[in-house]
Design a protein around this motif. Structure first.
Motif, PDB file in Angstrom:
ATOM      1  N   GLN A 179      28.211 -18.676 -23.531  1.00 39.49           N
ATOM      2  CA  GLN A 179      27.123 -18.198 -22.556  1.00 39.49           C
ATOM      3  C   GLN A 179      25.701 -18.753 -23.226  1.00 39.49           C
ATOM      4  OE1 GLN A 179      28.046 -14.134 -21.747  1.00 39.49           O
ATOM      5  NE2 GLN A 179      29.766 -14.930 -20.372  1.00 39.49           N
ATOM      6  N   GLY A 180      25.006 -19.469 -22.468  1.00 38.24           N
ATOM      7  CA  GLY A 180      23.595 -19.592 -22.419  1.00 38.24           C
ATOM      8  C   GLY A 180      22.580 -18.872 -21.939  1.00 38.24           C
ATOM      9  N   GLU A 181      22.552 -18.470 -20.537  1.00 37.70           N
ATOM     10  CA  GLU A 181      21.890 -18.098 -20.139  1.00 37.70           C
ATOM     11  C   GLU A 181      21.286 -15.768 -20.477  1.00 37.70           C
ATOM     12  OE1 GLU A 181      19.124 -19.561 -17.779  1.00 37.70           O
ATOM     13  OE2 GLU A 181      20.405 -21.218 -18.680  1.00 37.70           O
ATOM     14  N   SER A 182      22.904 -15.779 -20.379  1.00 37.23           N
ATOM     15  CA  SER A 182      22.571 -14.201 -20.723  1.00 37.23           C
ATOM     16  C   SER A 182      22.306 -13.751 -21.887  1.00 37.23           C
ATOM     17  CB  SER A 182      23.926 -13.461 -19.919  1.00 37.23           C
ATOM     18  OG  SER A 182      25.283 -13.995 -21.132  1.00 37.23           O
ATOM     19  N   GLY A 183      21.962 -14.986 -22.846  1.00 32.50           N
ATOM     20  CA  GLY A 183      21.791 -14.754 -24.240  1.00 32.50           C
ATOM     21  C   GLY A 183      21.995 -15.580 -25.544  1.00 32.50           C
ATOM     22  N   VAL A 184      22.874 -16.423 -24.821  1.00 29.22           N
ATOM     23  CA  VAL A 184      24.054 -17.342 -25.996  1.00 29.22           C
ATOM     24  C   VAL A 184      25.121 -16.425 -26.921  1.00 29.22           C
ATOM     25  CG1 VAL A 184      22.532 -18.412 -28.024  1.00 29.22           C
ATOM     26  CG2 VAL A 184      20.897 -18.399 -26.415  1.00 29.22           C
ATOM     27  N   ARG A 185      25.918 -16.541 -26.041  1.00 29.14           N
ATOM     28  CA  ARG A 185      26.993 -15.676 -26.289  1.00 29.14           C
ATOM     29  C   ARG A 185      28.254 -16.531 -26.484  1.00 29.14           C
ATOM     30  NH1 ARG A 185      28.044  -9.780 -23.245  1.00 29.14           N
ATOM     31  NH2 ARG A 185      27.752 -11.007 -21.657  1.00 29.14           N
ATOM     32  N   PRO A 186      28.208 -16.859 -27.624  1.00 27.85           N
ATOM     33  CA  PRO A 186      29.621 -17.634 -28.277  1.00 27.85           C
ATOM     34  C   PRO A 186      30.645 -16.661 -27.546  1.00 27.85           C
ATOM     35  CG  PRO A 186      27.758 -17.500 -30.092  1.00 27.85           C
ATOM     36  CD  PRO A 186      27.735 -16.493 -29.471  1.00 27.85           C
ATOM     37  N   LEU A 187      31.862 -17.365 -27.594  1.00 30.52           N
ATOM     38  CA  LEU A 187      33.071 -17.023 -26.590  1.00 30.52           C
ATOM     39  C   LEU A 187      34.035 -17.456 -28.525  1.00 30.52           C
ATOM     40  CD1 LEU A 187      32.763 -17.249 -23.626  1.00 30.52           C
ATOM     41  CD2 LEU A 187      34.932 -17.330 -23.188  1.00 30.52           C
ATOM     42  N   GLU A 188      34.288 -16.566 -28.837  1.00 27.93           N
ATOM     43  CA  GLU A 188      35.271 -16.338 -30.300  1.00 27.93           C
ATOM     44  C   GLU A 188      36.424 -16.634 -30.326  1.00 27.93           C
ATOM     45  OE1 GLU A 188      33.323 -16.110 -33.837  1.00 27.93           O
ATOM     46  OE2 GLU A 188      32.067 -15.305 -32.041  1.00 27.93           O
ATOM     47  N   PRO A 189      36.852 -18.010 -30.762  1.00 23.46           N
ATOM     48  CA  PRO A 189      38.008 -18.718 -30.482  1.00 23.46           C
ATOM     49  C   PRO A 189      38.717 -17.622 -30.777  1.00 23.46           C
ATOM     50  CG  PRO A 189      36.661 -20.027 -33.025  1.00 23.46           C
ATOM     51  CD  PRO A 189      35.816 -18.338 -32.336  1.00 23.46           C
ATOM     52  N   GLU A 190      39.009 -16.846 -31.010  1.00 24.49           N
ATOM     53  CA  GLU A 190      40.959 -16.022 -30.795  1.00 24.49           C
ATOM     54  C   GLU A 190      40.294 -15.596 -29.521  1.00 24.49           C
ATOM     55  OE1 GLU A 190      37.494 -13.416 -33.174  1.00 24.49           O
ATOM     56  OE2 GLU A 190      38.748 -15.380 -33.409  1.00 24.49           O
TER      57      GLU A 190
END
Length: 398
Positions: free
Chosen positions: A189-200
C-alpha cells in the motif's frame, strides 16, 4: 514567464482539486526537473511513481516522436502494431494470457471490477478490499478504496464493496458471503504510508480465494513495472493473482493502463461489454514498448535492488541520527518510506515543504511516512544528495 506568473494564470482557470507547489515545471532530464525560474530539483517523486526511467529518457522520447509522426490515433476498431507489441511483451513476461488497455490506474481497476463481476455470475458482485488501500478516484474505485477520507462528500457510493482490517486474514474471511466475487489488494500500500503486505498474509488471501472460489485481483498500478525490484511486486511473494492492473510507469509519463488476466477469465468479457476510446493509443503504447524493453534488459532489475539496499541503509542512518523525528524504514525496491515518530508526523508536511525549498521533491504519504519513489535509474550520488538535503532540513527543525 515566472513561476508566480504561471501560477496566477493557472489559478484563474483550474478547478481547485490540487494543492500545488508554487512552481511551474518546464523541463526534465533523468532525475532532475527545472522550474520556470530556472531552479533545479532532485526528483524523488517521479510524477508519483510514474517516470520510472526518468524524465525525457532518450530512447522513450525517440519512440514517442517516431510514432507521433506515423500514427497517433485510430480507436480500437482497428489493430495497431505498437499496441500488439506491448500486449505480447506483457503476456510473455507475466502470468497472463490476455490484456485490456486503457488510460489510467483507475480505469484499469474499473475494468478488473467489471470483469470480476461478469465472470462470477449473477448475485456475486461484492469485492473485499483492505483498510488503507487506494484504488482510484472514480466512484467505483473510491468505493473500493479503504480510506474513509476519500469517501466524504460522494455518498451514497456504489454498492458491492466492503473493507477488511489490514493485516489479519481472519477479518477478510469473516466478510466472505454468497455475494462475494473477488478480493482486491495492493502488494504494497503506497498511499496509506508505504505498508507492504507480508508474504504469509498474501498467501493466506490466496488461500481464502481458492477455498471460496473467489478471484484474486492485484492492484499493481504503483508497485508494478520494476518499482519493487522485480517486474511485478507479486513475483517476490510467491503468489499469482487471477487479475492484475497496471498503469503509472507503463508509459513513463504518457497516460496508459492495462488489465491482465488468464484466458478462461478473459472469455467473460465479450464484444461490447467493455471499451476505452483512447486505451492503448499508438503513441502511448510505443513508449511503453520501449519502457518494457529497457526494464527487461539484463541487469536492470538487479540494479534496482542494489540501489534499494543502498538507499535503505542511508535512510536507516537518518532514523538512527534523528530518533526524535524518525523510527525506521519500510517498503520494497525503490518504493520506500521513512517512518516518522509522533513528533515527526506533526511536522511531516513541513518537512516536505522544506525539502522542496532545498530543491528536492518527496511527499508525505498517509500522513505518517516520508515517501521516496525516485526514477529507477537513480544513482548512488543522487541518493547521497537527497540524504544530505534531508539531514539539512531535519537539522533545522525546531
Amino acid at each position: 514567464m515566472t513561476n508566480a506568473e504561471w501560477a496566477t494564470r493557472g489559478n484563474k482557470v483550474f478547478i481547485g482539486t490540487y494543492s500545488r507547489f508554487p512552481a511551474a515545471m518546464v523541463k526534465g532530464s533523468g532525475c532532475r526537473l527545472w522550474d520556470a525560474d530556472g531552479k533545479e530539483y532532485l526528483d524523488f517523486l517521479a510524477g508519483i511513481a510514474v517516470c520510472s526511467l526518468g524524465h525525457c529518457h532518450p530512447a522513450v522520447t525517440e519512440a514517442i516522436c517516431r510514432q507521433a509522426g506515423e500514427l497517433v490515433h485510430v480507436s480500437n476498431l482497428f489493430h495497431t502494431p505498437p499496441q500488439i507489441r506491448l500486449a505480447e511483451l506483457l503476456v510473455n513476461n507475466s502470468f497472463a494470457d490476455r490484456v485490456f488497455m486503457c488510460n489510467s490506474g483507475a480505469e484499469a481497476n474499473e475494468a478488473a471490477i467489471k470483469l470480476a463481476r461478469i465472470h462470477s455470475g449473477e448475485g456475486r458482485y461484492e469485492i473485499i478490499s483492505l483498510a488503507g488501500s487506494f484504488h482510484g478516484r472514480t466512484l467505483a474505485t473510491v468505493a473500493a478504496t479503504g480510506q474513509p477520507r476519500f469517501h466524504q462528500g460522494f455518498e451514497p457510493l456504489p454498492q458491492g464493496f466492503v473493507h477488511a482490517e489490514f493485516g489479519d486474514p481472519r477479518t477478510i474471511e469473516a466478510l466472505v458471503s454468497p455475494k462475494t466475487c473477488a478480493i482486491l489488494c495492493e502488494p504494497l500500500q503506497g498511499e496509506s504510508g508505504v505498508r507492504p503486505l507480508e508474504p504469509e498474509y498474501i498467501r493466506a488471501i490466496r488461500d481464502i480465494c481458492d477455498r471460496h472460489g473467489l478471484l484474486l485481483i492485484f492492484d499493481e498500478v504503483q508497485t508494478g513495472l520494476g518499482r519493487t525490484g522485480t517486474l511485478f511486486a507479486h513475483e517476490q511473494l510467491g503468489v499469482t493473482p487471477d487479475i492484475m492492473t497496471l498503469a503509472k510507469a507503463l508509459g513513463n509519463g504518457l497516460p496508459l493502463g492495462a488489465m491482465l488476466t488468464t484466458e478462461s477469465i478473459a472469455a467473460s468479457l465479450t464484444v461490447g461489454t467493455h471499451a476505452s476510446t483512447f486505451g492503448g493509443n499508438p503513441v502511448a503504447t510505443a513508449a511503453a514498448v520501449e519502457v518494457l524493453t529497457l526494464m527487461l534488459a539484463d541487469g536492470f532489475m538487479a540494479s534496482v535492488r542494489e540501489k534499494s539496499a543502498y538507499f535503505v541503509d542511508k535512510l536507516q542512518g537518518v532514523a538512527t541520527r534523528y530518533p526524535q523525528w524518525a523510527t525506521g524504514v519500510r517498503g520494497r525496491g525503490l518504493l520506500l518510506g521513512l517512518m516518522l515518530t509522533d513528533k515527526g508526523i506533526e511536522r511531516g508536511a513541513d518537512i516536505v515543504q522544506r525539502m522542496f525549498e532545498e530543491g528536492a521533491l518527496i511527499n508525505f504519504a498517509g500522513n505518517r511516512v516520508l515517501r521516496f519513489v525516485p526514477p529507477l535509474i537513480v544513482g548512488t550520488a543522487e541518493i547521497d544528495a537527497l540524504i544530505d538535503k534531508l539531514c539539512l532540513v531535519l537539522d533545522r527543525l525546531a
